[in-house]
Motif scaffolding. Structure first.
Motif, PDB file in Angstrom:
ATOM      1  N   ARG A 150      29.708 -31.633  -2.240  1.00 35.59           N
ATOM      2  CA  ARG A 150      30.017 -30.307  -2.740  1.00 35.59           C
ATOM      3  C   ARG A 150      30.969 -30.406  -3.939  1.00 35.59           C
ATOM      4  O   ARG A 150      30.790 -29.745  -4.953  1.00 35.59           O
ATOM      5  N   GLY A 161      25.245 -24.790  -0.012  1.00 36.84           N
ATOM      6  CA  GLY A 161      26.163 -24.556   1.095  1.00 36.84           C
ATOM      7  C   GLY A 161      26.063 -25.584   2.205  1.00 36.84           C
ATOM      8  O   GLY A 161      26.971 -25.699   3.027  1.00 36.84           O
ATOM      9  N   THR A 162      24.961 -26.349   2.240  1.00 35.08           N
ATOM     10  CA  THR A 162      24.789 -27.312   3.324  1.00 35.08           C
ATOM     11  C   THR A 162      25.233 -28.723   2.924  1.00 35.08           C
ATOM     12  O   THR A 162      25.093 -29.656   3.709  1.00 35.08           O
ATOM     13  N   LEU A 163      25.753 -28.881   1.721  1.00 33.29           N
ATOM     14  CA  LEU A 163      26.218 -30.210   1.301  1.00 33.29           C
ATOM     15  C   LEU A 163      27.477 -30.599   2.066  1.00 33.29           C
ATOM     16  O   LEU A 163      28.224 -29.741   2.520  1.00 33.29           O
ATOM     17  N   SER A 164      27.737 -31.910   2.148  1.00 34.48           N
ATOM     18  CA  SER A 164      28.989 -32.358   2.754  1.00 34.48           C
ATOM     19  C   SER A 164      30.115 -32.133   1.749  1.00 34.48           C
ATOM     20  O   SER A 164      29.871 -31.856   0.575  1.00 34.48           O
ATOM     21  N   PRO A 166      26.955 -20.987  -2.947  1.00 33.87           N
ATOM     22  CA  PRO A 166      26.486 -21.638  -1.721  1.00 33.87           C
ATOM     23  C   PRO A 166      25.030 -21.356  -1.347  1.00 33.87           C
ATOM     24  O   PRO A 166      24.404 -22.190  -0.700  1.00 33.87           O
TER      25      PRO A 166
END
Lengths: 258, 237, 348, 297
Positions: free
Chosen positions: B141, B134-137, B89
């Motif tokens: 992801r 870690g910030t992906l939807s 992440p």
């Protein structure tokens, strides 16, 4: 009488929980009526357990509010929520492994004078409560078919037994509402039906409200009054079991039919 | 070809799989379906050396995988895409991919080619390649997780419920992509799914696992015709 | 020869008693409530040093003796006045002993809370770091703050046991240590059978489940630490009174590591196991120390370092091969209920 | 005042090197290493032995890195790895590091006894500052410790971010099971992190006798400041360690010396208490460390 039964016991308003970029629960509104058996269904990973964790204080919601018996319990720690009268079980059984099965149930008891620092030394002040609780615990153990194992270490139970132990602890807590997370997963069908008929009985006799997460709809739907279906963090449908079974949306996403 | 014969496995004292036999062919999608708690993930864990194997054998192209530690199995060309915790992440998207590629012993040219292939397959990842993973939807992801599995060009790809918890548009898209992968890449795909409808649409062969035992083996159309199994799996009477 | 054996046994039993107190305390903290107290030294040294600081002062108050000298900086002249009075007056001696022990217990409990406080809500690893780090602090305070126990010189304390006659003084002291250790042991065993002990164990076994069943993490951790540290404080007090003097040199090895070793040896969570582990360890340890002079001169280094190495190795082996100890923890099954169940079964 | 500042910077650099290892190990093995002080003490005796043999004690930084790195590797392979394989709890792992600390304390004391009998010198008061050099009015230890900290930080950064091994190490910190699933030998990477952490502590230890009077029990004095610096920086972020090291190091030296001017000299005797107080305050108010605040903004 009618109006009390229609009363809302648990209400969530726009509950949202995110993990990084992942929206696990998205603006969920549910109403659980007092003395109802409300089912929460949905495929794996749809956010059911996260919703329950957010309601019971394991997680703090990013948005939204939770009301229990009209009181705002948003963001309270789990032990406070227990105190309010709302208790939950865990999907993955989390027994107190080195305690006996009986002790596992007794731990869940409410306001035990023997648990207080001030009174624990005086056995006489709590032994009566303890005895009453033991009798009560044995009743539940019998219902769940665990009474033969009362003196075993909890770690000796099999997966099904641990599930039942979870339920036993929740019942022991004198809660007015119990949330069960997959209570019959891994339990044989006969016992599963047995458990559900006892849940109905407890609802009728003691007036406990149940909210139940379950996958085995063949068993669970028969016993429930109302159903919420979740998918991808959102409530996609709700209604009586009959309505839910006929709902096209639910059929397509959950049952996987064409 | 992946051949599993009479596999008995579990975790310590917890016996999960009983006499499971399964064959998965190259350039095919083999789907394993079954209700929750049936042992689907345990099957993948057993192949990947993460569960205890009591008896039976697992062979990939005539090489035994039992008793190998996971990192050795990985080096034999097996990729396992976990259902959860399947990305790094705090690294960027491209760092995620390059890291895994470098560890599979690919040279610089191969890495670039493989990256290009993946970006062709998932253009959205190319757009997001500098973003911290870690910030992906959720859907992005999952695509990254699959790409991590693909980057080293495996012989066998194990997919554990790749569509669980995804938004509708991602589910359809991901299913399409898996089909595309099957056509363009030369590998065995073993897919564990609970979304029966989607899985049946793309699978070449289907196994149904209930309570640790295989109760059905055949083509998707055969399964659709056997109503009792469909019922048992679906859990609706 | 006979005297030597008696001396050996008295010394053995005194050490056994002191360690039994510490180890049951640790068992309540770790074995019941799951607190990884790597800083046992803090409340133990606290109990020992406060006893060094206060015993003479309280003795002056109780006896009403006129003592010109400051009992901290000039203990010898103060004790010349106090000791004869105490020796001739058992009542005052015993009162003094009880007061001191109560002070040791309450100071120990307070220190335990201070030590646990900053990390009480945090995860086990942070808790362990905090407790360990604070373990050494009491020594620094005692060294830096001269009026406490006269800096690194330490103090002598009035003798509360000599009224029985100086010949029997050590026997009496040892007897009292054993008596108190026994009382604390019984209490610990009792606590393990009460609902309070049960709640502590529930928290140890599974924090999230216990909290979801209404058990407050901070509350039970604090209670266990208060009880445990009070025990430790009493042990510290008795150590000072037994030795008759105290310097700020109590070591982590002796008063934190060894208790851990003993409870691991016996079986964490099981009081009987803890007592057994304590006895086995103290017996072997005392035998070695008693015969150490045989080895002096043979080895090219101080034999004391050999302890560190051999005990470190033993602990390592226990951790790897038998972390549950000689007598592993068993769930508590009340006998009367078992009897009742058997009766009701036979009726059916 | 300037002198105190310089001394403070020296101390902070040494503290940072030690805290760096603690944070690194926490990120990889997830265990607070209570044996870290022993690694430092082995560094101390490495440079001391070199000095006794007539070599430049600064060679001890290099040799100390290797010696303490190996000491750390022994801990990893002899105790921690067998325990990890048995899926022992974090608590058991912590206990194991504490045990190893005790064991090493015995060994280093025997070694000190050996030096004492062999060289007929008091080997329990190790102080090498008189042999230190000065350059443009600065003490050698100041120059060496600060520049070594910078160089080692840069090397660590390059290792972690520019090399394949470093990438694997980061992968293990981020998600060990996924790292293993992708062919990374997790056990080997953990061993590497132990070697590096031990090495960094060894470097700090090798420089320590130039800065202060040391002996085998110096480790016990250092355990609180090391962990305090590490937690103050934030256990979740490697580069938090030097930040925590400098905040704490300067507070212990500069702040206390300033306070002694304001309040009175007696406060100096309590300078040992600074790390404890800082630790308590940090845990109550910012348990995730200073870096967590910076990153949030």
């Amino acid at each position: 009488m009618k109006s009390i039964e229609k009363e809302i016991h648990l209400k969530t308003i726009g509950i949202t929980k995110r993990f990084g970029g992942l929206v696990a629960v998205n603006h969920v509104n549910i109403n659980v009526m007092r003395k109802s058996i409300t089912l929460l269904i949905g495929p794996n990973g749809c956010g059911k357990t996260t919703l329950v964790n957010t309601i019971t204080g394991i997680y703090e919601p990013d948005e939204g509010e939770v009301y229990f018996e009209g009181k705002n319990i948003t963001g309270l720690p789990p032990d406070r929520i227990y105190r309010e009268g709302l208790v939950r079980t865990f999907q993955i059984p989390s027994p107190f492994t080195k305690l006996s099965v009986l002790d596992n149930l007794l731990v869940a008891a409410r306001d035990h004078p023997g648990e207080k620092f001030r009174t624990h030394l005086f056995r006489r002040s709590w032994i009566k409560t303890e005895e009453e609780l033991i009798n009560k615990a044995f009743e539940y153990l019998k219902i769940l078919g665990l009474d033969k194992y009362w003196d075993r270490e909890a770690s000796e139970l099999d997966a099904g037994g641990l599930k039942l132990l979870e339920i036993g602890r929740a019942l022991m807590s004198d809660a007015r509402m119990i949330i069960l997370d997959e209570p019959i997963a891994g339990v044989n069908p006969r016992l599963a039906h047995n458990i559900f008929s006892h849940i109905v009985e407890l609802r009728n006799k003691l007036g406990i409200t149940f909210m139940i997460i379950e996958h085995r709809l063949d068993i669970a739907l028969r016993y429930s009054d109302y159903v919420y279906a979740m998918n991808r963090g959102e409530i996609i449908s709700s209604g009586t079991p009959d309505e839910i079974i006929r709902d096209e949306k639910v059929r397509s996403v959950y049952l996987g039919e064409v | 070809m992946l051949v599993i014969e009479k596999l008995n496995s579990g975790y310590g004292k917890l016996h999960v799989l009983y006499d499971v036999s399964l064959t998965a062919k190259r350039k095919e999608i083999t789907a394993v379906l079954g209700p929750n708690g049936a042992g689907k993930t345990t099957l993948l864990n057993s192949i990947f050396g993460l569960a205890d194997i009591y008896s039976g054998s697992i062979e990939l192209d005539d090489e035994r995988l039992n008793k190998m530690p996971p990192h050795m199995i990985s080096r034999r060309g097996v990729s396992y895409v976990f259902q959860l915790m399947n990305i790094f992440p705090n690294l960027t998207v491209e760092e995620n991919l390059r890291l895994v590629a470098r560890f599979s012993g690919m040279n610089h040219k191969d890495i670039e080619n493989s990256l290009k292939e993946i970006y062709d397959l998932f253009p959205i990842l190319k757009e997001r390649r500098r973003q911290v993973a870690g910030t992906l939807s959720g859907g992005e992801r999952q695509m990254l997780a699959i790409s991590i599995g693909l980057i080293k060009r495996p012989r066998l790809l194990l997919l554990d419920e790749p569509t669980a918890g995804l938004a509708v548009r991602y589910v359809d898209m991901l299913i399409e992509k898996i089909l595309e992968m099957k056509k363009t890449m030369d590998m065995i795909i073993l897919l564990v799914e609970q979304n029966v409808h989607k899985a049946l649409k793309i699978a070449d062969k289907v196994y149904v696992l209930v309570s640790g035992r295989i109760i059905f083996e055949g083509t998707p159309s055969e399964l659709v015709n056997k109503e009792d199994i469909a019922k048992m799996y679906l859990g609706v009477g | 020869m006979f005297d030597v054996i008696i001396l050996f046994i008295t010394d053995l039993l005194a050490f056994f008693g002191i360690y039994l107190m510490l180890n049951t305390a640790l068992n309540i903290e770790r074995g019941y409530a799951g607190i990884p107290n790597f800083g046992l030294l803090f409340s133990y040294a606290g109990g020992a040093y406060i006893t060094g600081h206060l015993t003479a002062k309280i003795a002056i108050l109780l006896t009403g003796a006129k003592v010109e000298a400051d009992p901290i900086t000039q203990p010898v002249s103060a004790l010349m006045v106090l000791n004869p009075i105490l020796a001739s007056n058992p009542l005052i001696s015993i009162t003094l002993l009880i007061i001191i022990l109560l002070i040791g217990a309450s100071f120990g409990a307070l220190l335990g809370l201070i030590q646990l406080g900053p990390a009480i809500r945090l995860r086990e690893d942070y808790l362990a770091i905090t407790l360990l780090a604070l373990g050494e602090v009491m020594n620094y305070i005692a060294i830096a703050y001269k009026p406490f126990i006269n800096g690194s010189l330490g103090v002598q304390v009035p003798d509360v046991f000599s009224w029985i006659g100086s010949r029997y003084r050590f026997y009496l002291a040892t007897g009292i240590i054993l008596l108190i250790a026994f009382i604390l042991y019984i209490y610990a065993e009792f606590l393990g059978r009460t609902p309070l002990g049960r709640a502590m164990k529930a928290i140890r076994e599974n924090e999230i489940a216990a909290v979801s069943l209404g058990k407050s993490l901070t509350r039970y951790r604090a209670i266990a630490m208060i009880i445990g540290s009070a025990f430790t404080g009493v042990a510290g007090s008795l150590w000072t009174l037994y030795s008759g003097a105290i310097t700020p040199t109590l070591q982590r090895f002796d008063w934190t590591f060894l208790p851990w070793l003993m409870i691991f040896l016996g079986g964490i969570g099981n009081n009987l196991g803890v007592a057994l582990g304590t006895f086995i360890f103290v017996l072997i340890n005392r035998l070695i120390i008693f015969n150490k002079h045989l080895l002096a001169g043979v080895l090219p280094f101080d034999i004391v370092w050999f302890d560190y190495i051999s005990l470190g190795l033993i602990m390592g082996l226990i951790l790897i091969y038998r972390p549950q100890g000689i007598l592993p923890e068993k769930p508590y099954i009340p006998k009367n209920i078992r009897r009742k169940i058997v009766v009701s079964r036979s009726q059916e | 005042m300037i002198e105190t500042l310089i001394s403070g910077i020296t101390y902070s650099s040494l503290l940072s090197l030690m805290a760096l290892g603690i944070t690194l190990l926490y990120r990889t093995t997830k265990v607070p290493n209570f044996a870290h002080a022993s690694f430092v003490v082995f560094g101390i005796y490495t440079s001391y032995t070199l000095a006794l043999l007539g070599y430049n004690p600064y060679l001890g930084t290099l040799l100390g890195f290797i010696v303490s790195g190996i000491i750390a590797l022994i801990l990893f392979y002899a105790l921690l790895e067998p325990l990890r394989r048995r899926k022992s709890s974090i608590f058991i792992l912590m206990m194991a590091t504490l045990t190893y600390d005790i064991l090493m304390f015995g060994i280093i004391n025997i070694y000190a006894d050996y030096l004492q009998t062999t060289f007929k010198i008091p080997a329990r008061n190790v102080y090498l500052a008189p042999q230190d050099f000065t350059l443009i009015g600065l003490k050698g230890v100041t120059i060496v410790s600060t520049s070594l900290l910078i160089v080692l930080l840069m090397l660590l950064y390059i290792l972690l971010n520019r090399t394949i091994i470093g990438a694997a190490l980061r992968a293990v910190m981020e998600n060990p099971s996924l790292a293993q699933a992708n062919g990374i030998n997790v056990s080997l990477m953990l061993a590497l992190s132990w070697f590096l952490a031990g090495g960094l502590a060894g470097v700090a230890g090798a420089l320590l006798p130039m800065y202060m009077m040391t002996d085998p029990s110096t480790g016990m004095l250092l355990i609180a400041p090391m962990f305090c610096a590490s937690i103050l920086g934030g256990l979740e972020q490697i580069y938090g360690a030097p930040l925590g090291g400098f905040i704490l190091g300067l507070a212990t030296t500069v702040l206390v010396s300033w306070l002694s001017g304001v309040i009175g000299y007696w406060i100096m005797t309590y300078s040992l208490m600074v790390p404890y107080i800082t630790l308590i305050v940090t845990l109550i108010f910012i348990p995730r460390g200073v870096v967590s605040i910076i990153l949030k903004r």
